[in-house]
Design a protein around this motif. Structure first.
Motif, PDB file in Angstrom:
ATOM      1  N   ALA A 160       0.889  -1.241   0.001  1.00 11.06           N
ATOM      2  CA  ALA A 160      -0.039   0.020   0.061  1.00 11.06           C
ATOM      3  C   ALA A 160       0.737   1.208  -0.087  1.00 11.06           C
ATOM      4  CB  ALA A 160      -0.962  -0.036   1.117  1.00 11.06           C
ATOM      5  N   ALA A 161       2.049   1.302   0.882  1.00 12.52           N
ATOM      6  CA  ALA A 161       2.813   2.364   0.811  1.00 12.52           C
ATOM      7  C   ALA A 161       3.543   2.629  -0.617  1.00 12.52           C
ATOM      8  CB  ALA A 161       3.881   2.159   1.891  1.00 12.52           C
ATOM      9  N   SER A 162       3.704   1.491  -1.244  1.00 10.76           N
ATOM     10  CA  SER A 162       4.437   1.667  -2.535  1.00 10.76           C
ATOM     11  C   SER A 162       3.519   2.176  -3.494  1.00 10.76           C
ATOM     12  CB  SER A 162       4.942   0.133  -2.943  1.00 10.76           C
ATOM     13  OG  SER A 162       6.010  -0.282  -2.292  1.00 10.76           O
ATOM     14  N   VAL A 163       2.302   1.910  -3.354  1.00  9.19           N
ATOM     15  CA  VAL A 163       1.206   2.320  -4.580  1.00  9.19           C
ATOM     16  C   VAL A 163       0.842   3.938  -4.201  1.00  9.19           C
ATOM     17  CG1 VAL A 163      -1.325   2.302  -4.951  1.00  9.19           C
ATOM     18  CG2 VAL A 163       0.007   0.219  -4.606  1.00  9.19           C
ATOM     19  N   LEU A 164       1.305   4.279  -2.864  1.00 10.68           N
ATOM     20  CA  LEU A 164       0.834   5.880  -2.601  1.00 10.68           C
ATOM     21  C   LEU A 164       2.224   6.500  -3.131  1.00 10.68           C
ATOM     22  CD1 LEU A 164      -0.351   6.063   1.170  1.00 10.68           C
ATOM     23  CD2 LEU A 164      -1.662   6.711  -1.123  1.00 10.68           C
ATOM     24  N   ASN A 165       3.528   5.822  -2.913  1.00  6.88           N
ATOM     25  CA  ASN A 165       4.807   6.355  -3.488  1.00  6.88           C
ATOM     26  C   ASN A 165       4.420   6.562  -4.965  1.00  6.88           C
ATOM     27  OD1 ASN A 165       7.299   7.408  -3.302  1.00  6.88           O
ATOM     28  ND2 ASN A 165       8.132   5.457  -3.457  1.00  6.88           N
ATOM     29  N   ILE A 166       4.016   5.508  -5.735  1.00 10.98           N
ATOM     30  CA  ILE A 166       3.884   5.882  -7.257  1.00 10.98           C
ATOM     31  C   ILE A 166       2.899   7.243  -7.625  1.00 10.98           C
ATOM     32  CG2 ILE A 166       2.904   4.803  -9.312  1.00 10.98           C
ATOM     33  CD1 ILE A 166       4.051   2.075  -8.016  1.00 10.98           C
ATOM     34  N   TYR A 167       1.800   7.070  -6.592  1.00 10.62           N
ATOM     35  CA  TYR A 167       0.830   8.375  -6.868  1.00 10.62           C
ATOM     36  C   TYR A 167       1.683   9.583  -6.764  1.00 10.62           C
ATOM     37  CZ  TYR A 167      -2.396  11.794  -6.616  1.00 10.62           C
ATOM     38  OH  TYR A 167      -3.049  12.902  -6.562  1.00 10.62           O
ATOM     39  N   VAL A 168       2.226   9.567  -5.600  1.00 13.91           N
ATOM     40  CA  VAL A 168       3.014  10.780  -5.251  1.00 13.91           C
ATOM     41  C   VAL A 168       4.342  11.350  -6.388  1.00 13.91           C
ATOM     42  CG1 VAL A 168       4.358  12.075  -3.265  1.00 13.91           C
ATOM     43  CG2 VAL A 168       2.521  10.567  -2.866  1.00 13.91           C
ATOM     44  N   LEU A 169       4.892  10.296  -6.876  1.00 14.28           N
ATOM     45  CA  LEU A 169       5.892  10.473  -7.625  1.00 14.28           C
ATOM     46  C   LEU A 169       5.154  10.939  -8.979  1.00 14.28           C
ATOM     47  CD1 LEU A 169       8.262   7.535  -6.945  1.00 14.28           C
ATOM     48  CD2 LEU A 169       8.651   9.883  -6.670  1.00 14.28           C
ATOM     49  N   ARG A 170       4.021  10.439  -9.128  1.00 13.46           N
ATOM     50  CA  ARG A 170       3.387  10.995 -10.402  1.00 13.46           C
ATOM     51  C   ARG A 170       3.112  12.590 -10.315  1.00 13.46           C
ATOM     52  NH1 ARG A 170      -2.232   9.963 -12.309  1.00 13.46           N
ATOM     53  NH2 ARG A 170      -2.251  10.594 -14.420  1.00 13.46           N
ATOM     54  N   VAL A 171       2.894  13.127  -9.255  1.00 15.62           N
ATOM     55  CA  VAL A 171       2.220  14.284  -9.192  1.00 15.62           C
ATOM     56  C   VAL A 171       3.297  15.438  -8.680  1.00 15.62           C
ATOM     57  CG1 VAL A 171       0.011  13.755  -9.253  1.00 15.62           C
ATOM     58  CG2 VAL A 171       1.138  14.122  -6.967  1.00 15.62           C
ATOM     59  N   LEU A 172       4.344  14.864  -7.932  1.00 13.26           N
ATOM     60  CA  LEU A 172       5.309  15.847  -7.159  1.00 13.26           C
ATOM     61  C   LEU A 172       6.807  15.380  -8.082  1.00 13.26           C
ATOM     62  CD1 LEU A 172       4.376  15.863  -3.606  1.00 13.26           C
ATOM     63  CD2 LEU A 172       4.040  17.846  -5.289  1.00 13.26           C
ATOM     64  N   ASP A 173       7.570  16.366  -7.827  1.00 13.75           N
ATOM     65  CA  ASP A 173       9.177  16.127  -8.222  1.00 13.75           C
ATOM     66  C   ASP A 173       9.644  15.080  -7.486  1.00 13.75           C
ATOM     67  OD1 ASP A 173       8.905  18.029  -9.962  1.00 13.75           O
ATOM     68  OD2 ASP A 173       9.845  19.625  -8.573  1.00 13.75           O
ATOM     69  N   TYR A 174      10.403  14.159  -8.077  1.00 14.76           N
ATOM     70  CA  TYR A 174      11.219  13.162  -7.366  1.00 14.76           C
ATOM     71  C   TYR A 174      12.384  13.625  -6.342  1.00 14.76           C
ATOM     72  CZ  TYR A 174      14.369   9.056  -7.331  1.00 14.76           C
ATOM     73  OH  TYR A 174      14.985   7.983  -6.753  1.00 14.76           O
ATOM     74  N   SER A 175      12.857  14.928  -6.760  1.00 18.50           N
ATOM     75  CA  SER A 175      13.882  15.398  -5.965  1.00 18.50           C
ATOM     76  C   SER A 175      13.223  15.907  -4.493  1.00 18.50           C
ATOM     77  CB  SER A 175      14.664  16.581  -6.560  1.00 18.50           C
ATOM     78  OG  SER A 175      13.610  17.567  -6.965  1.00 18.50           O
ATOM     79  N   SER A 176      11.709  16.101  -4.348  1.00 19.34           N
ATOM     80  CA  SER A 176      11.076  16.464  -3.216  1.00 19.34           C
ATOM     81  C   SER A 176      10.797  15.072  -2.618  1.00 19.34           C
ATOM     82  CB  SER A 176       9.896  17.442  -3.853  1.00 19.34           C
ATOM     83  OG  SER A 176      10.548  18.731  -4.329  1.00 19.34           O
ATOM     84  N   VAL A 177      10.147  14.215  -3.320  1.00 24.85           N
ATOM     85  CA  VAL A 177       9.295  13.034  -2.602  1.00 24.85           C
ATOM     86  C   VAL A 177      10.481  12.356  -1.919  1.00 24.85           C
ATOM     87  CG1 VAL A 177       8.107  11.005  -2.938  1.00 24.85           C
ATOM     88  CG2 VAL A 177       7.705  13.142  -4.292  1.00 24.85           C
TER      89      VAL A 177
END
Length: 117
Positions: A55-72
């Motif tokens: 579940a945390a990985s799925v959230l991570n994938i979503y967040v990486l889609r909408v925010l910069d990798y260097s921020s996430v």
């Protein structure tokens, strides 16, 4: 603001997943690898930890889609904060000044790196 809420949730879930896997490690008993694997597969904590990581990985994938990798990625260091407190609450580990200082520095660095500019 929602993606940052997901980062918070993702880091809490990752920390809880580690705790469950730590608990599952207590089932690593038996004579031979087959017995150890059988005992481990009977442990609910193994599945809870795995599902939380998924579940945390799925959230991570979503967040990486909408925010910069260097921020996430730097903000994922908040997992260390939750891990330290969960280890204290659930495992009785000591919160030493050195651990708290280390986590503070990690979080400070994550915040500095993740901010634009």
């Amino acid at each position: 603001m929602l993606p940052y809420s997901f980062i918070f949730l993702m880091t809490v879930m990752g920390s809880a997943a580690s705790l469950f896997l730590k608990q599952a490690s207590g089932s690593l008993k038996g004579e031979g690898i087959a017995a150890i694997v059988r005992n481990m597969l009977k442990t609910p904590s193994l599945y809870a930890g795995g599902m939380l990581y998924l579940a945390a990985s799925v959230l991570n994938i979503y967040v990486l889609r909408v925010l910069d990798y260097s921020s996430v990625l730097p903000l994922s260091a908040f997992t260390y904060v939750w891990t330290m407190f969960l280890a204290r609450l659930r495992l009785g580990e000591k919160l030493t000044g050195r651990k708290m200082a280390g986590v503070f520095l990690v979080v400070l660095g994550a915040l500095l790196v993740s901010r634009p500019g």
